[in-house]
Design an enzyme around this catalytic site. Structure first.
Site, PDB file in Angstrom:
ATOM      1  N   HIS A 178     -32.592  16.278  11.100  1.00 26.71           N
ATOM      2  CA  HIS A 178     -31.950  15.348  12.039  1.00 26.71           C
ATOM      3  C   HIS A 178     -32.537  15.617  13.429  1.00 26.71           C
ATOM      4  CE1 HIS A 178     -28.588  13.858  14.552  1.00 26.71           C
ATOM      5  NE2 HIS A 178     -28.166  13.194  13.498  1.00 26.71           N
ATOM      6  N   ASP A 218     -28.682  24.185   9.998  1.00 26.40           N
ATOM      7  CA  ASP A 218     -27.891  23.035  10.427  1.00 26.40           C
ATOM      8  C   ASP A 218     -26.978  22.662   9.256  1.00 26.40           C
ATOM      9  OD1 ASP A 218     -26.872  20.559  10.947  1.00 26.40           O
ATOM     10  OD2 ASP A 218     -28.802  19.597  11.372  1.00 26.40           O
ATOM     11  N   GLN A 238     -23.986  18.586   7.501  1.00 25.63           N
ATOM     12  CA  GLN A 238     -23.660  17.895   6.248  1.00 25.63           C
ATOM     13  C   GLN A 238     -23.278  18.894   5.159  1.00 25.63           C
ATOM     14  OE1 GLN A 238     -23.465  14.609   6.013  1.00 25.63           O
ATOM     15  NE2 GLN A 238     -24.413  14.130   7.974  1.00 25.63           N
ATOM     16  N   LYS A 251     -17.293  15.591  10.976  1.00 20.38           N
ATOM     17  CA  LYS A 251     -17.756  15.232   9.621  1.00 20.38           C
ATOM     18  C   LYS A 251     -16.930  15.964   8.574  1.00 20.38           C
ATOM     19  CE  LYS A 251     -22.400  14.789  11.432  1.00 20.38           C
ATOM     20  NZ  LYS A 251     -22.878  13.413  11.442  1.00 20.38           N
ATOM     21  N   CYS A 289     -31.148   9.005  12.837  1.00 19.65           N
ATOM     22  CA  CYS A 289     -31.601  10.115  13.695  1.00 19.65           C
ATOM     23  C   CYS A 289     -32.563  11.027  12.955  1.00 19.65           C
ATOM     24  CB  CYS A 289     -30.429  10.929  14.232  1.00 19.65           C
ATOM     25  SG  CYS A 289     -29.350   9.991  15.299  1.00 19.65           S
TER      26      CYS A 289
HETATM   27  N1  PMP Z   1     -27.446  17.492  11.817  1.00 17.33           N
HETATM   28  C1  PMP Z   1     -27.168  16.660  10.804  1.00 17.33           C
HETATM   29  C2  PMP Z   1     -27.775  16.909   9.453  1.00 17.33           C
HETATM   30  C3  PMP Z   1     -26.329  15.566  11.025  1.00 17.33           C
HETATM   31  O1  PMP Z   1     -26.068  14.723  10.018  1.00 17.33           O
HETATM   32  C4  PMP Z   1     -25.779  15.364  12.312  1.00 17.33           C
HETATM   33  C5  PMP Z   1     -24.872  14.193  12.588  1.00 17.33           C
HETATM   34  N2  PMP Z   1     -25.384  12.957  12.179  1.00 17.33           N
HETATM   35  C6  PMP Z   1     -26.091  16.277  13.316  1.00 17.33           C
HETATM   36  C7  PMP Z   1     -26.918  17.335  13.037  1.00 17.33           C
HETATM   37  C8  PMP Z   1     -25.540  16.138  14.698  1.00 17.33           C
HETATM   38  O2  PMP Z   1     -24.177  16.313  14.708  1.00 17.33           O
HETATM   39  P1  PMP Z   1     -23.296  15.820  15.962  1.00 17.33           P
HETATM   40  O3  PMP Z   1     -23.769  14.434  16.288  1.00 17.33           O
HETATM   41  O4  PMP Z   1     -21.918  15.843  15.439  1.00 17.33           O
HETATM   42  O5  PMP Z   1     -23.535  16.774  17.063  1.00 17.33           O
END
Ligand code: PMP
Length: 404
Positions: A121, A198, A201, A224, A362
Site C-alpha cells: 500500500h 504492515d 489488513q 479496519k 493506494c
Molecule cells: N496498509 C494497508 C495494507 C492498508 O490496506 C491500508 C488502508 N487502506 C493502510 C496501510 C493505511 O491505513 P490507514 O489509512 O488506516 O492509515
C-alpha cells in the site's frame, strides 16, 4: 458453537439500512469496516460519563479517562502478545509507518537499502521514498508472482548486508495474499535488517502474536478492525522503541524542558506528543473486547466460505479478470470487467445496494505490475452473509450485461 453470522451482524446498526431502495450489501470493509454497537456505546459512554484530557488530571474525570485510555493499551498488548510499554497509539496505520520511517531516517547512511515488496500500500511505500529523496536510501521491491503470491526467492535474493530495513504487508489489500510473515522476518533479520510489518489488513483476518512472528515493528489501524477511525497502533520491540528518536514534539512526550534543552519521556509516551486520540483508543479497546467474544478461526472460515462461494459462482465468467489467486488468500476479490471501467462497475453495483471500492487501492505500483490502471474490489468481513455473496454475484452479472 459455530459462528452465527446473523447474530453478529445484528450488532451493526448500519447494516440494517437501505441504499437506493435495496438492502445494503457492504463489501468495502478492507477500506473501513462497520462498527458494532459495543464500540459506538463505549465511545459515547466515555463522552457522557468520564471525558477529560488524559495524563494531566488531578481530578476524578481525568483519572478515570486516563485509566480507560491505558486500559485500552493493555487490551491491545494482550491482543497482539506484547508488553504494554511496546504499544504506541497513533492516529492510524499510516502514521505508525511514518513514525518508524522518520525515526530510522536518522540512523541510515546514503546507500543503505530498504527492501519492500511490489504489493505494498502507498502507506508502506511513500514514507520510505522520503528516505530515498532526503537521506539517499535505496529502495528495492521484492517481486510478486502472477498468481499474486510473493516471490520469496526473489525477496531473499534482494537481501544483503546493505539492507537495513525490510517492510512488507501481512496481507495485501488488493490481492488478498497472506504473506509468510515469520519466514520473511527470519530471512530479513538474518541479513541484519530491522523488520516492519504492515498489519492493517492481516490483523483483521486472524490472530497475531508479534513475539511469535519476531518482527521489530507491527502496525495496524483501528477502523479496519471494527473500531473507530483516528486510531492506529505501532508495536515496537522494547529495545527498538528505546533507540528510536521521537517523531513529533509537544506536550506529554518530554522528561523536562528548559530554554536550553529537553529530555524525553520513555516509550510509549515519547511517541505520543499532544492530546492523543482518547475516545478512539477507548473505541479500539472496545472493538478488541468485542472480537474476543468470537472464535477467530471460525470467523476466518466464514469469510473463506463467502469468498469461495463468490469465486465459484463466477468461475465461468469469461469477462472477468481476478487479480490475485494465491493459495490461502483472504476474502478480497479484486477484479476487472472486460469493456467497463472499474469506477463505472462500482457505480452500477451501488444502484443494486452493493458497495465495492474501485481505483488503484493506494497500490499504484502493484496495479502497474498487473498491467491495469484500476480494479474494482469486493472485500468481505465477518458480518457478510451467503445471501449477500449471492446478491453481489447477481448484481455483478447484471452490471456486466449492461456493458456487453
Ligand atoms: N496498509 C494497508 C495494507 C492498508 O490496506 C491500508 C488502508 N487502506 C493502510 C496501510 C493505511 O491505513 P490507514 O489509512 O488506516 O492509515
Amino acid at each position: 458453537m459455530a459462528f452465527d453470522v446473523h447474530a453478529a451482524r445484528a450488532e451493526f446498526p448500519i447494516l440494517a439500512r437501505q441504499v437506493h431502495g435495496k438492502p445494503l450489501v457492504y463489501l468495502d470493509s478492507a477500506a473501513s469496516a462497520q462498527k458494532p454497537r459495543a464500540v459506538i456505546e463505549a465511545m459515547s459512554h466515555a463522552m457522557e460519563h468520564a471525558y477529560s484530557n488524559v495524563h494531566r488530571g488531578l481530578h476524578t474525570l481525568g483519572n478515570e479517562v486516563t485509566e480507560a485510555y491505558e486500559a485500552a493499551r493493555r487490551k491491545v498488548a494482550a491482543f497482539i502478545g506484547c508488553d504494554v510499554g511496546e504499544v504506541v497509539f497513533t492516529k492510524g496505520g499510516t502514521e505508525a509507518i511514518n513514525l518508524v520511517a522518520a525515526g530510522l531516517a536518522r540512523t541510515l547512511k546514503p546507500g543503505d537499502e530498504i527492501l519492500l515488496t511490489q504489493m505494498e500500500h502507498h502507506a508502506n511505500i511513500v514514507p520510505w521514498h522520503f528516505l530515498r529523496e532526503h537521506w539517499g536510501a535505496v529502495l528495492k521491491f521484492a517481486p510478486v508472482n502472477d498468481d499474486g503470491s510473493l516471490d520469496v526467492e526473489g525477496f531473499q535474493a534482494l537481501l544483503s548486508e546493505r539492507t537495513k530495513v525490510v517492510a512488507f504487508t501481512h496481507m495485501s489489500n488488493v490481492l488478498g495474499t497472506k504473506n509468510p510473515v515469520r519466514e520473511l522476518t527470519r530471512m530479513a533479520q538474518d541479513a541484519g535488517a530491522q523488520v516492519l510489518i504492515d498489519g492493517c489488513q492481516g490483523i483483521v483476518h486472524g490472530p497475531v502474536d508479534v513475539r511469535e512472528i519476531g518482527c521489530d515493528y507491527y502496525v495496524f489501524s483501528g477502523h479496519k478492525l471494527y473500531g473507530p477511525t483516528g486510531i492506529g497502533i505501532l508495536y515496537g520491540k522494547a529495545e527498538r522503541l528505546a533507540a528510536l528518536p521521537p517523531y513529533q514534539g509537544g506536550g506529554e512526550m518530554i522528561g523536562t524542558v528548559t530554554f536550553d534543552e529537553i529530555t524525553y519521556a520513555d516509550a510509549p509516551h515519547r511517541f505520543e506528543a499532544g492530546t492523543p486520540p482518547i475516545l478512539e483508543a477507548i473505541g479500539l479497546g472496545a472493538a478488541i473486547d468485542w472480537l474476543g467474544g468470537y472464535d477467530r478461526a471460525e470467523i476466518a472460515e466464514h469469510e473463506a466460505k463467502l469468498y469461495r462461494r463468490v469465486r465459484e459462482a463466477l468461475n465461468g465468467a469469461n469477462w472477468l479478470r481476478v487479480l490475485g489467486e494465491a493459495e490461502g488468500k483472504g476474502a478480497i476479490l479484486s477484479f476487472t470487467v472486460d469493456g467497463a471501467h472499474a469506477h463505472d462497475v462500482a457505480q452500477i453495483l451501488d444502484r443494486y445496494g452493493v458497495a465495492v471500492r474501485a481505483g488503484t487501492h493506494c497500490a499504484e505500483p502493484l496495479m502497474r505490475r498487473f498491467g491495469v490502471t484500476s480494479s474494482a474490489r469486493a472485500s468481505f468481513a465477518l458480518y457478510n452473509t451467503e445471501e449477500e455473496a449471492d446478491a453481489f454475484v447477481d448484481a455483478l452479472t447484471r452490471t456486466q450485461a449492461f456493458f456487453a
